[in-house]
Design a protein around this motif. Sequence first.
Motif, PDB file in Angstrom:
ATOM      1  N   VAL A   1      -5.628   0.467  -7.960  1.00 59.29           N
ATOM      2  CA  VAL A   1      -5.062  -0.875  -7.805  1.00 59.29           C
ATOM      3  C   VAL A   1      -4.197  -1.173  -9.022  1.00 59.29           C
ATOM      4  CG1 VAL A   1      -5.554  -3.336  -7.544  1.00 59.29           C
ATOM      5  CG2 VAL A   1      -7.060  -1.641  -6.488  1.00 59.29           C
ATOM      6  N   ILE A   2      -3.014  -1.753  -8.819  1.00 62.51           N
ATOM      7  CA  ILE A   2      -2.120  -2.113  -9.929  1.00 62.51           C
ATOM      8  C   ILE A   2      -1.987  -3.628  -9.991  1.00 62.51           C
ATOM      9  CG2 ILE A   2       0.212  -1.940 -10.877  1.00 62.51           C
ATOM     10  CD1 ILE A   2       0.445   0.833  -9.759  1.00 62.51           C
ATOM     11  N   SER A   3      -2.264  -4.193 -11.172  1.00 60.59           N
ATOM     12  CA  SER A   3      -2.199  -5.635 -11.408  1.00 60.59           C
ATOM     13  C   SER A   3      -1.077  -5.930 -12.407  1.00 60.59           C
ATOM     14  CB  SER A   3      -3.548  -6.134 -11.954  1.00 60.59           C
ATOM     15  OG  SER A   3      -3.493  -7.497 -12.307  1.00 60.59           O
TER      16      SER A   3
ATOM     17  N   ALA B   1      -2.723   0.485  -4.267  1.00 59.07           N
ATOM     18  CA  ALA B   1      -2.535  -0.887  -3.783  1.00 59.07           C
ATOM     19  C   ALA B   1      -1.925  -1.712  -4.906  1.00 59.07           C
ATOM     20  CB  ALA B   1      -3.869  -1.489  -3.355  1.00 59.07           C
ATOM     21  N   VAL B   2      -0.691  -2.188  -4.695  1.00 61.24           N
ATOM     22  CA  VAL B   2      -0.009  -3.009  -5.697  1.00 61.24           C
ATOM     23  C   VAL B   2       0.015  -4.436  -5.176  1.00 61.24           C
ATOM     24  CG1 VAL B   2       2.051  -3.266  -7.111  1.00 61.24           C
ATOM     25  CG2 VAL B   2       1.450  -1.008  -6.199  1.00 61.24           C
TER      26      VAL B   2
ATOM     27  N   MET C   1       0.851  -1.190   0.000  1.00 64.39           N
ATOM     28  CA  MET C   1       0.000   0.000   0.000  1.00 64.39           C
ATOM     29  C   MET C   1       0.888   1.241   0.000  1.00 64.39           C
ATOM     30  SD  MET C   1      -3.081  -1.314   0.090  1.00 64.39           S
ATOM     31  CE  MET C   1      -4.017   0.191   0.358  1.00 64.39           C
ATOM     32  N   TYR C   2       0.665   2.131  -0.948  1.00 59.90           N
ATOM     33  CA  TYR C   2       1.379   3.413  -1.012  1.00 59.90           C
ATOM     34  C   TYR C   2       0.387   4.483  -0.581  1.00 59.90           C
ATOM     35  CZ  TYR C   2       5.032   0.958  -3.584  1.00 59.90           C
ATOM     36  OH  TYR C   2       6.033   0.081  -3.951  1.00 59.90           O
ATOM     37  N   LEU C   3       0.649   5.086   0.586  1.00 61.53           N
ATOM     38  CA  LEU C   3      -0.316   5.972   1.209  1.00 61.53           C
ATOM     39  C   LEU C   3       0.217   7.395   1.305  1.00 61.53           C
ATOM     40  CD1 LEU C   3      -1.310   3.562   4.117  1.00 61.53           C
ATOM     41  CD2 LEU C   3      -2.432   3.823   1.898  1.00 61.53           C
TER      42      LEU C   3
ATOM     43  N   THR D   1       5.216   3.613 -10.805  1.00 60.51           N
ATOM     44  CA  THR D   1       3.912   4.223 -11.088  1.00 60.51           C
ATOM     45  C   THR D   1       3.145   4.475  -9.794  1.00 60.51           C
ATOM     46  OG1 THR D   1       3.859   2.965 -13.164  1.00 60.51           O
ATOM     47  CG2 THR D   1       1.809   3.989 -12.449  1.00 60.51           C
ATOM     48  N   ALA D   2       3.195   3.507  -8.886  1.00 58.51           N
ATOM     49  CA  ALA D   2       2.516   3.660  -7.596  1.00 58.51           C
ATOM     50  C   ALA D   2       3.064   4.855  -6.828  1.00 58.51           C
ATOM     51  CB  ALA D   2       2.675   2.379  -6.775  1.00 58.51           C
TER      52      ALA D   2
END
Length: 580
Positions: free
Chosen positions: A265-267, A292-293, A241-243, A280-281
């Motif tokens: 969200v990154i998939s 959220a990655v 999680m990048y907050l 990118t996140a």
Amino acid sequence: MTPKNTKQQHYLKTILSAVSSSIFSILASATPGLSASRIAFYYPPLGEFTISADDIELFAKEGKITEDLAFYINRIPKAQRSQFRELLNTRFQVNATLVSQFTYSQLGEKVVERLGTLLQTESRAGNFFALRSALILSANEPQGLNIVNIIRRYPSHTIRLNFSEIQGITNELNSLLNKRDAVVAQLKELTAIEAKNQLNTKANIDFAQQRDLRIAGGFTWRKQPVVMNDLFRKRVFAVDMYLPQTQIQRGETGQKIKPPLPLIVISHGVAEDRETFAYTAQHLASYGFAVAVLEHPGSDATKIQQYFSGLSSPPEARELINRPLDIKFLLDELQSNKKSYANWKGLFNLSEVGIIGHSYGGYTGLTLAGANLDEAGIRKNCNPNKSLNLSVFLQCRANELLQERVVVSNLQDSRIKAVMAINPLNSVVLGKQGLSKIQVPVMLMGGSQDIITPLVPEQVIPFTWLQTKNKYLATIENATHFSTAEKLDNSQGVLPVPKQLVGPDPAIAQTYVKSLSVAFFQTHLLNQQQYQPYLSAAYSQYISQAPLNLSFVKSLTAEELQKMMDGESGKRGIRSLLMP
């Protein structure tokens, strides 16, 4: 000389060199172990011809051309001869365990079966097993897997080439490449025209005077890893999680960010992980997005590493279902009242979520946005699969689900409100029937040199199928499947990607992902209309850098695309596509 005559001459040249080029280019993909001493092919109406394997090996090692080989080599342009020789000497850095694991998997068997229609034993029987054994034995050689070793290990004195099949593939491939190049060139011209038109309107903006979205935003952020445990599916996966910090934004006029935070969200794609799009996140977090990655355990880097080491089974067809369900479970968990997430209560806006997906992750995002599996298209295109599109081998895993009568319920998640799909695979598994159901904003991004999920069939044509009001197509000239991904070409990677497959200057392509993702999600998640001008041909031209020139269109019909591929726009100019 007219373009038509040039095209005809090029086609005839392709036919004349098909015998020689097919020998080398097709054998580059496969060939199997007693010891093949001759390569035979039937070329009507002249009859059957054979070439000594010794002649090919001598050419590969010393560059010498025997009298027999000269008949074929002399029909190849000199520049291509050196490429053929280089190809023959190329050592593929894979071990026998990896080759064995892959060729014994369902996906690998399909690939070998396809190659077996091109390469046959002397008796024209047992092609599959001959080919597989030669690949494994060649990989076990001290020199490593290469074409000459494959020939030497083929368990038949003569390898027979199905020349009519090879010739058809050669011609089809030549046609596909020509159409791709035409489409890329015309999208580039269309972008230039749209950008010029924008200069003459009130919508014209001097981007040099605007905020530079390529540069990180003003919010600080922290990274917090968590573990998700789906007991029902017996699936455990990690999430980073990048907050962004909900404090004063640096470089602004005391602006603050308040919960609920917009969530992206990154998939990732196959054999990738949480680090592949961490850049990118981090960039999105600096603009105030929570990101959220997650790592899909059935197709991530760890799974592929274990598979190729013989410690795990190959990725399953059910991964087509499990990937979207991973993201659904993640959102459900964040929305729950569990004590584990007490500190995050009310932190995220979980009713309006964005998603970025690369390759298999692109498919994942499109299904969550509303595209369902195209069962009729899957049955039609996968029984059998004769496509030259490498991603179709993976897409046709869906056929296994249909054969096993696995119930594939609607994978759509109403919380997903915008999707950015980079190099997605979707043409067969979702098709026009599936993609036309998406109603949320979509951005498709692809590279002209992508050989895994080719640009035209996997991004450009599917773009014309989308019926959503807000859609964008970003194409990157000279970019590959891996240009936008990070940390794939290092020595510690699970599947280190060769530099030639990464392509030139990947940092440029990654800049496009960063800036366009900010503009896309600010516009379509937060309704910040001041970012809308960045989603334009004018902005793409402003940030475009050679050799990875960026094109950007918002509208392209199937009829217009067909004219591009048929060459009609080349005769009268791309402007003919825009005028009655």
